[in-house]
Design an enzyme around this catalytic site. Structure first.
Site, PDB file in Angstrom:
ATOM      1  N   TYR A 138       0.826  -1.162   0.056  1.00 48.14           N
ATOM      2  CA  TYR A 138       0.216  -0.027   0.031  1.00 48.14           C
ATOM      3  C   TYR A 138       0.819   1.352  -0.124  1.00 48.14           C
ATOM      4  O   TYR A 138       0.538   2.489   0.423  1.00 48.14           O
ATOM      5  CB  TYR A 138      -0.862  -0.035   1.158  1.00 48.14           C
ATOM      6  CG  TYR A 138      -2.146  -0.774   1.202  1.00 48.14           C
ATOM      7  CD1 TYR A 138      -2.209  -2.109   1.070  1.00 48.14           C
ATOM      8  CD2 TYR A 138      -3.346  -0.341   1.601  1.00 48.14           C
ATOM      9  CE1 TYR A 138      -3.172  -3.150   1.010  1.00 48.14           C
ATOM     10  CE2 TYR A 138      -4.531  -1.180   1.316  1.00 48.14           C
ATOM     11  CZ  TYR A 138      -4.168  -2.470   1.184  1.00 48.14           C
ATOM     12  OH  TYR A 138      -5.430  -3.275   1.281  1.00 48.14           O
ATOM     13  N   LYS A 189       5.408 -14.307   2.249  1.00 51.63           N
ATOM     14  CA  LYS A 189       5.549 -15.046   0.990  1.00 51.63           C
ATOM     15  C   LYS A 189       6.919 -15.038   0.568  1.00 51.63           C
ATOM     16  O   LYS A 189       7.056 -14.690  -0.634  1.00 51.63           O
ATOM     17  CB  LYS A 189       4.317 -14.721  -0.005  1.00 51.63           C
ATOM     18  CG  LYS A 189       4.215 -15.442  -1.336  1.00 51.63           C
ATOM     19  CD  LYS A 189       3.430 -16.833  -0.934  1.00 51.63           C
ATOM     20  CE  LYS A 189       3.502 -17.728  -2.371  1.00 51.63           C
ATOM     21  NZ  LYS A 189       2.987 -18.939  -1.973  1.00 51.63           N
ATOM     22  N   ASP A 222      -0.497 -18.340   1.919  1.00 53.61           N
ATOM     23  CA  ASP A 222      -1.246 -19.284   1.457  1.00 53.61           C
ATOM     24  C   ASP A 222      -1.520 -20.472   2.215  1.00 53.61           C
ATOM     25  O   ASP A 222      -2.693 -20.862   2.513  1.00 53.61           O
ATOM     26  CB  ASP A 222      -0.753 -19.815  -0.028  1.00 53.61           C
ATOM     27  CG  ASP A 222       0.638 -20.470  -0.101  1.00 53.61           C
ATOM     28  OD1 ASP A 222       1.404 -20.041   0.844  1.00 53.61           O
ATOM     29  OD2 ASP A 222       0.991 -21.001  -1.017  1.00 53.61           O
ATOM     30  N   ASP A 246      -4.472  -7.751   5.143  1.00 44.90           N
ATOM     31  CA  ASP A 246      -5.804  -7.293   4.955  1.00 44.90           C
ATOM     32  C   ASP A 246      -6.513  -8.529   4.395  1.00 44.90           C
ATOM     33  O   ASP A 246      -7.769  -8.563   4.909  1.00 44.90           O
ATOM     34  CB  ASP A 246      -5.836  -6.210   3.619  1.00 44.90           C
ATOM     35  CG  ASP A 246      -7.071  -5.817   3.054  1.00 44.90           C
ATOM     36  OD1 ASP A 246      -8.070  -5.500   3.858  1.00 44.90           O
ATOM     37  OD2 ASP A 246      -6.949  -5.923   1.666  1.00 44.90           O
ATOM     38  N   ASP A 250     -10.199 -10.357   6.631  1.00 46.50           N
ATOM     39  CA  ASP A 250     -11.308 -10.676   6.144  1.00 46.50           C
ATOM     40  C   ASP A 250     -11.668 -12.420   6.409  1.00 46.50           C
ATOM     41  O   ASP A 250     -12.845 -12.629   6.838  1.00 46.50           O
ATOM     42  CB  ASP A 250     -11.430 -10.364   4.762  1.00 46.50           C
ATOM     43  CG  ASP A 250     -11.919  -8.955   4.600  1.00 46.50           C
ATOM     44  OD1 ASP A 250     -11.953  -8.099   5.284  1.00 46.50           O
ATOM     45  OD2 ASP A 250     -12.685  -8.835   3.445  1.00 46.50           O
TER      46      ASP A 250
HETATM   47  C1  IPM Z   1      -9.612  -2.894   5.295  1.00 47.38           C
HETATM   48  C2  IPM Z   1     -10.281  -2.490   3.869  1.00 47.38           C
HETATM   49  C3  IPM Z   1      -9.614  -1.449   3.220  1.00 47.38           C
HETATM   50  C4  IPM Z   1      -7.992  -1.842   2.973  1.00 47.38           C
HETATM   51  C5  IPM Z   1     -10.355  -1.257   1.784  1.00 47.38           C
HETATM   52  C6  IPM Z   1     -11.546  -0.315   2.266  1.00 47.38           C
HETATM   53  C7  IPM Z   1      -9.410  -0.132   0.887  1.00 47.38           C
HETATM   54  O1  IPM Z   1     -10.454  -3.765   3.082  1.00 47.38           O
HETATM   55  O2  IPM Z   1      -9.460  -1.629   5.972  1.00 47.38           O
HETATM   56  O3  IPM Z   1      -9.413  -3.913   5.293  1.00 47.38           O
HETATM   57  O4  IPM Z   1      -7.929  -2.732   2.166  1.00 47.38           O
HETATM   58  O5  IPM Z   1      -7.175  -1.291   3.772  1.00 47.38           O
HETATM   59 MG    MG Z   2      -9.907  -5.303   4.209  1.00 53.61          MG
END
Ligand code: IPM
Ligand code: MG
Length: 361
Positions: A138, A189, A222, A246, A250
């Site tokens: 990022y 990785k 992975d 990230d 999720d």
């Molecule tokens: C998170 C989200 C953000 C990220 C998005 C909204 C860009 O997915 O905070 O995990 O990837 O940082």
């Molecule tokens: Mg995210």
């Protein structure tokens, strides 16, 4: 009485609904505690602001935020504005200049919630993911040339600095050290990404020497996804790059029952700048305005904010209220398979917080 200045940025979509709920619960929590007050200032930045002004936040936005004790953030993202504009125009425009390099994401399977994994209970899923939040994938380095031509080229360069990796590694080892299991998994990785992530592994081994009481292991990202699904109980604290974490966070949220309950702290641990607390979920335009957004991720983010402000008793009150509410399936919103509304969950959590005021802590 101590007073903390909080900047509230509800942002887009359900961000507005959950921040309103979160502020209500935090106010009750502060009242039950009796030792501090929250002085909240609202900022209407986000996609509506973008439509009116052409930018997600004003040019002097960071100066306006700089002296707050913390930022309470909802979500950004709207159907008519490209996602990279909303993200870089607001969320990253705050995280990066304020050097909120440690993104901390707890995931727990709370009692009363059934996750998608068979035979996995609350004792098997209690993790904290530490995401490097200032560089890596990022970093925003790269560019595009020859737009629209067959020769078009785009680069998206990941940046890993020794200083950046070492500080997140130290943060993660210290966090792991403070948890009962004292166990850290370093995710990379480094087989395929043979420069930056080989350096991660080397720095992990160096930093580990300063934390002899922390057990640690390494995992390729992975394989880590499989381990999270197949052996969740073998995981405690995890540290990974910006993008890897990230994705893993999720997955962690889904395994813990819903993206709707996951909290995040974007921390500047040295406190040179305010830190920012937000639910992990996004703006969710599909359910915006329906009154069914799950406020729990925002309550839990508020709990992390209280910890950061130095109010551990209030933070634990908030956590116990969240746990008690989630133990009752009639307080589950639709993302958890229930029928409760944002208002019902908020009222129940506020009531639990009020009751906690009459108990001795
Ligand atoms: C998170 C989200 C953000 C990220 C998005 C909204 C860009 O997915 O905070 O995990 O990837 O940082
Ligand atoms: Mg995210």
């Amino acid at each position: 009485m101590k007073k903390y200045r909080i900047a509230a940025i509800p942002g887009d979509g359900i961000g507005k609904e959950v921040i309103a709920a979160g502020l209500e619960a935090l106010a009750v929590c502060a009242q039950a505690d009796g030792g501090f007050e929250l002085d909240v200032t609202h900022f209407d930045w986000g996609s509506d602001y973008y439509h009116a002004h052409g930018v997600m936040m004003p040019a002097d936005g960071l100066a306006a935020l700089k002296d707050f004790d913390a930022i309470y953030f909802g979500a950004v993202g709207a159907p008519e504005v490209p996602d990279h504009v909303t993200l870089w125009g607001l969320r990253l425009a705050i995280c990066q200049p304020f050097d909120q390099y440690a993104n901390v994401r707890p995931a727990r399977l709370l009692k009363g919630i059934s996750g998608p994994l068979r035979d996995v209970g609350p004792a098997d899923l209690d993790w904290v993911i530490v995401r490097e939040n200032s560089e890596g994938e990022y970093a925003g380095q790269g560019g595009r040339s020859h737009r629209g031509l067959p020769e078009e080229v785009a680069t998206e360069v990941s940046i890993f600095t020794r200083a950046g990796v070492e500080r997140i590694m130290r943060y993660a080892f210290r966090l792991a050290q403070g948890r009962p299991r004292k166990f850290l998994t370093v995710v990379t990785k480094s087989n395929a990404q043979r420069n930056g992530l080989v350096m991660w592994d080397e720095i992990a081994a160096e930093v580990a020497k300063d934390f002899p009481d922390v057990t640690w292991d390494k995992m390729l990202v992975d394989a880590m996804t499989m381990r999270m699904v197949l052996k969740p109980g073998s995981i405690d604290t995890v540290v990974a790059t910006n993008l890897h974490a990230d994705i893993l966070s999720d997955l962690a949220a889904a395994l813990a029952g819903s993206l709707g309950i996951g909290p995040t702290a974007n921390l500047n641990p040295e406190r040179r700048f305010p830190s920012m607390f937000e639910p992990i979920h996004g703006s969710a335009f599909d359910i915006t305005g329906k009154g069914i957004a799950n406020p729990v991720g925002t309550f839990w983010s508020g709990q992390m904010m209280l910890e950061h402000l130095g109010e551990p008793a209030a933070a634990s009150r908030m956590m116990r209220a969240i746990e008690a509410a989630m133990a009752d399936p009639s307080l589950h919103t639709p993302d958890l398979g229930g029928k409760a509304t944002t208002a019902q969950v908020t009222a129940a959590v506020c009531e639990l917080l009020k009751q906690s005021g009459s108990e001795t802590m």
